[in-house]
Design a protein around this motif. Structure first.
Motif, mmCIF file in Angstrom:
data_model
loop_
_atom_site.group_PDB
_atom_site.id
_atom_site.type_symbol
_atom_site.label_atom_id
_atom_site.label_comp_id
_atom_site.label_asym_id
_atom_site.label_seq_id
_atom_site.Cartn_x
_atom_site.Cartn_y
_atom_site.Cartn_z
ATOM 1 N N ASN A 13 49.464 10.856 33.408
ATOM 2 C CA ASN A 13 50.038 9.550 32.989
ATOM 3 C C ASN A 13 51.401 9.420 33.339
ATOM 4 O O ASN A 13 52.179 9.925 33.498
ATOM 5 C CB ASN A 13 49.850 9.709 31.331
ATOM 6 C CG ASN A 13 48.805 10.150 30.645
ATOM 7 O OD1 ASN A 13 47.772 9.935 31.008
ATOM 8 N ND2 ASN A 13 48.759 11.059 29.504
ATOM 9 N N LYS A 67 38.149 15.081 34.554
ATOM 10 C CA LYS A 67 38.297 15.101 33.086
ATOM 11 C C LYS A 67 39.786 14.592 32.687
ATOM 12 O O LYS A 67 40.700 14.702 33.354
ATOM 13 C CB LYS A 67 37.591 16.214 32.257
ATOM 14 C CG LYS A 67 36.332 16.692 32.695
ATOM 15 C CD LYS A 67 35.419 15.638 32.774
ATOM 16 C CE LYS A 67 33.853 15.892 33.168
ATOM 17 N NZ LYS A 67 33.932 16.488 34.551
ATOM 18 N N SER A 68 39.921 14.534 31.446
ATOM 19 C CA SER A 68 41.284 13.755 31.081
ATOM 20 C C SER A 68 42.306 14.790 31.271
ATOM 21 O O SER A 68 43.451 14.303 31.605
ATOM 22 C CB SER A 68 41.035 13.304 29.560
ATOM 23 O OG SER A 68 42.269 12.652 29.140
ATOM 24 N N ARG A 113 43.774 14.879 34.665
ATOM 25 C CA ARG A 113 44.708 13.700 35.037
ATOM 26 C C ARG A 113 45.939 13.761 34.529
ATOM 27 O O ARG A 113 46.377 14.776 33.648
ATOM 28 C CB ARG A 113 43.857 12.716 34.594
ATOM 29 C CG ARG A 113 42.351 12.546 35.436
ATOM 30 C CD ARG A 113 41.405 11.297 34.615
ATOM 31 N NE ARG A 113 40.093 11.207 35.201
ATOM 32 C CZ ARG A 113 39.498 10.180 35.679
ATOM 33 N NH1 ARG A 113 40.269 8.937 35.865
ATOM 34 N NH2 ARG A 113 38.646 10.124 36.447
ATOM 35 N N ASN A 156 47.311 5.492 31.681
ATOM 36 C CA ASN A 156 46.772 6.522 31.359
ATOM 37 C C ASN A 156 45.555 7.100 32.354
ATOM 38 O O ASN A 156 45.020 6.480 33.272
ATOM 39 C CB ASN A 156 45.875 6.477 29.983
ATOM 40 C CG ASN A 156 46.993 6.698 28.828
ATOM 41 O OD1 ASN A 156 47.554 7.328 28.672
ATOM 42 N ND2 ASN A 156 46.491 5.627 27.808
ATOM 43 N N ASP A 157 45.373 8.520 32.392
ATOM 44 C CA ASP A 157 44.097 9.112 33.029
ATOM 45 C C ASP A 157 44.147 9.021 34.372
ATOM 46 O O ASP A 157 43.155 8.334 35.231
ATOM 47 C CB ASP A 157 42.955 8.752 32.186
ATOM 48 C CG ASP A 157 43.063 9.513 30.668
ATOM 49 O OD1 ASP A 157 43.039 10.471 30.643
ATOM 50 O OD2 ASP A 157 42.821 8.378 29.781
#
Length: 649
Positions: A339, A333-334, A337, A396-397
């Motif tokens: 960036n 999920k985010s 992760r 991102n992510d």
């Protein structure tokens, strides 16, 4: 009216998930989609097909050491069914196939877990799959994997994949013998007696609807035979699980009516994009989730409003990535992760004394490798974005793991790679600051041909033979997608090859988009030699010049370079390169190649000079080179290019 909760109905041979909007039926334990009931239509999938030939995951594999891109085609059938999540808000089901040594040589050595998710109030469903290869298993090659849906040919006739790439499509029957005539490339068929007379004389070829990954986020079909009209859309919210990077091309929707989500393929690249797994190599990858979105018109709406709605839904899905609802721990999920952000600048002293913001550059993370290796990477995950007008970027992510940071900048040749490796951990925020790319450059530009953007689209693309037309691409920016354009070269240059004169020729009109072979007899072809003619007012014969040749695509071809004398041994030869098939498959680019050729000043003369570019390989009409950009640079010791500029520039 309250939104109905999701219900799961399990039978011996079928599993049905119902959320009040749609009913999704799968074979048990195969995990093949056999029915999609929606908006009063009992089944959107082709009921004339067998139940195992309607909606399925598949792959193509081969034993290790096998060359090429072909292999055994396998519609993946699960052997075990399991409910992962079951409540009023969500049902997630799993269909697994577990490999063991008794299947060696018969099935690809992978554990495969196919998942399907239906959410409360959602007009569609999600699917993803987890492939795993264990350390003690034999090796294999994986040439392709995807998910395919075959829709009802009596209902779905209108296909859309972009605002300017949509149309009513021929029927699959039109490709059959008697109605369709096979053309030189196997997938292309001339419609000579189609069911619908309006299609007569058109060419149908699934590769005419290929699309770069970066541009392929939603495509599908509209059923206009029923009222209200119904849409079936494939939405791909992320490219992280696709191989080959943002400009890798894949199939989308085509005559069938067929809708695909292609995760891994060798199309437009060849064997370089076939991952080869050795015995003892552990590997696991999640493909997807992708979203199959269903919509219908409201009273008074035009059927094409479904395309506009599908684009809006695609934006919603992209903004929702990574999804929160997949139950597998293999899909982070985010908050699991990380960036990466920074700024990319370009330093080219012959363009500007100052660093230039890399506007619109493609920048991304891919597994560790060499400069430019991302375009051939096909085993793991990639994460790409584009820089803004000032060169700033935010990726991102990103899944946890080890990566290199890669980039390429339209308007400049070559590839950038950040010197330091990047290790992503859950929740990490990495600031790389200002990065400076120094593109290959030795001296001032004496002349250039084309635009360095990894595409041959800016060059001369001829009108198609009137006998081989796809009406979508008449007066279209993608005019290169017409069938048979390779044959037009010999018509334009029946006896002598292309000659380009710097200063008077225009590459938009005078540089054919592909250096192809010339047909000289039945099934007999010859290589071609193109000339670039230019003037030099002065020559430093004791110094070295540099010829930069960026290639957008190559297919079983070779580039030879000679200076002023075509009878001498080549100054440079690339050797045999490329298996892109971009010429035959109507793609204006494939894999990118950059060659930097040292040209001794003693080979040049004051006044008229000629560079000869020869492509000698000539066993088929589809061999050839698409150039991206060509540049001749003067000696590096010059502080100004004026002294050595051609008088014609």
């Amino acid at each position: 009216m309250p939104v109905i909760g999701v219900q799961l109905h399990t039978q011996d041979t079928h599993v049905m998930i119902d959320n009040g909007i749609l009913q999704l039926t799968l074979l048990n334990p195969d995990g093949i989609v056999t029915g999609i009931r929606y908006n009063g239509i009992d089944n959107l999938l082709e009921v004339l097909n067998g139940e195992d030939n309607r909606g399925y995951w598949d792959l193509v594999w081969n034993s290790p050491g096998t060359p090429g891109t072909t292999g055994s085609f396998d519609v993946i059938k699960g052997t075990s069914f399991k409910v992962i999540v079951e409540n009023e808000d969500q049902v997630e089901v799993s269909f697994t196939r577990t490999w063991d040594s008794s299947q060696e040589g018969k099935l690809v050595p992978l554990n495969i877990d196919k998942r399907f998710i239906v959410l409360r109030g959602c007009s569609g469903f999600y699917t993803y799959a987890i492939y795993e290869h264990l350390k003690d298993w034999p090796g294999f090659n994986l040439a392709e994997t995807r998910i395919a849906f075959k829709l009802r040919k009596d209902k779905f006739h209108y296909m859309a994949m972009a605002d300017n790439r949509q149309r009513y499509m021929p029927l699959p029957d039109d490709r059959l013998s008697g109605r369709g005539q096979a053309l030189a490339y196997p997938e292309a068929v001339l419609l000579v007696n189609p069911v619908e007379p309006d299609f007569k004389g058109e060419v149908d070829d699934k590769y005419q609807y290929s699309c770069d990954n970066k541009d392929s986020q939603v495509h599908g079909w509209i059923c206009t035979t029923d009222q209200p009209a119904v849409g079936f859309w494939m939405v791909t919210p992320s490219n992280e699980f696709r191989s080959g990077g943002p400009v890798k091309q894949n199939l989308t929707s085509h005559v069938g009516p067929t809708t695909l989500a292609v995760f891994l393929s060798a199309h437009y690249t060849g064997e370089d994009l076939v991952p080869k797994f050795s015995a003892g190599e552990a590997w696991k990858k999640v493909f997807g989730p992708v979203f199959i979105y269903l919509n219908c018109t409201m009273d008074g709406d035009e059927p094409l409003s479904l395309w506009e709605d599908a684009k809006q839904q695609m934006i919603i899905e992209v903004q929702s990535w990574p999804y929160t609802f997949p139950a597998s721990d293999d899909f982070p999920k985010s908050n699991q992760r990380g960036n990466v952000n920074g700024r990319l600048l370009v330093n080219d002293r012959y363009v500007s004394d100052d660093n230039i913001p890399a506007n619109g550059a493609y920048i991304g993370l891919a597994p560790p490798g060499n400069v430019g290796s991302w375009q051939r990477e096909c085993k793991d995950y990639q994460f790409w974005t584009k820089t803004d007008i000032n060169g700033y970027f935010l990726i991102n992510d990103i899944r946890p793991g080890d990566y290199n940071l890669y980039a390429w900048v339209p308007g400049f040749i070559g590839d950038y790679q950040y010197s330091a490796a990047i290790t992503m951990t859950p929740g990490s925020e990495i600031e790389v600051g200002d990065l400076v790319y120094k593109p290959p450059r030795n001296g001032p530009t004496l002349w250039e041909i084309g635009i360095p953007d990894r595409s041959a689209a800016e060059f001369y693309v001829p009108d198609p033979n009137p006998k081989y037309i796809n009406k979508v691409y008449v007066n279209h920016p993608d005019r290169f997608r017409q069938y048979g354009l390779w044959e037009r070269y010999a018509e334009l240059y029946p006896n002598e090859d292309l000659v380009y004169t710097v200063g008077s020729s225009d590459y938009k009109k005078d540089w054919f988009f592909a250096q192809v072979t010339r047909k000289i007899d039945t099934n007999k072809y010859q290589g071609t030699t193109w000339q670039i003619r230019f003037k030099l007012d002065n020559v430093d014969q004791g110094s070295s010049y540099k010829l930069r040749v960026a290639i957008a695509s190559a297919t079983f071809s070779e580039l030879q370079v000679q200076i002023n004398d075509p009878k001498t041994n080549p100054l440079f030869s690339s050797g045999l390169i490329g298996r892109d098939n971009s010429i035959a498959r109507h793609g204006i680019h494939g894999l990118y190649w950059l060659y930097n050729v040292d040209v001794p000043g003693k080979l040049l003369v004051q006044g008229d000079n000629t560079i000869f570019l020869t492509q000698p390989r000539s066993s088929s009409p589809f061999q050839g080179i698409m150039y991206d950009y060509i540049r001749l640079e003067g000696p590096s010791k010059l502080s100004s290019n004026e002294e050595y500029m051609s008088s014609t520039l």
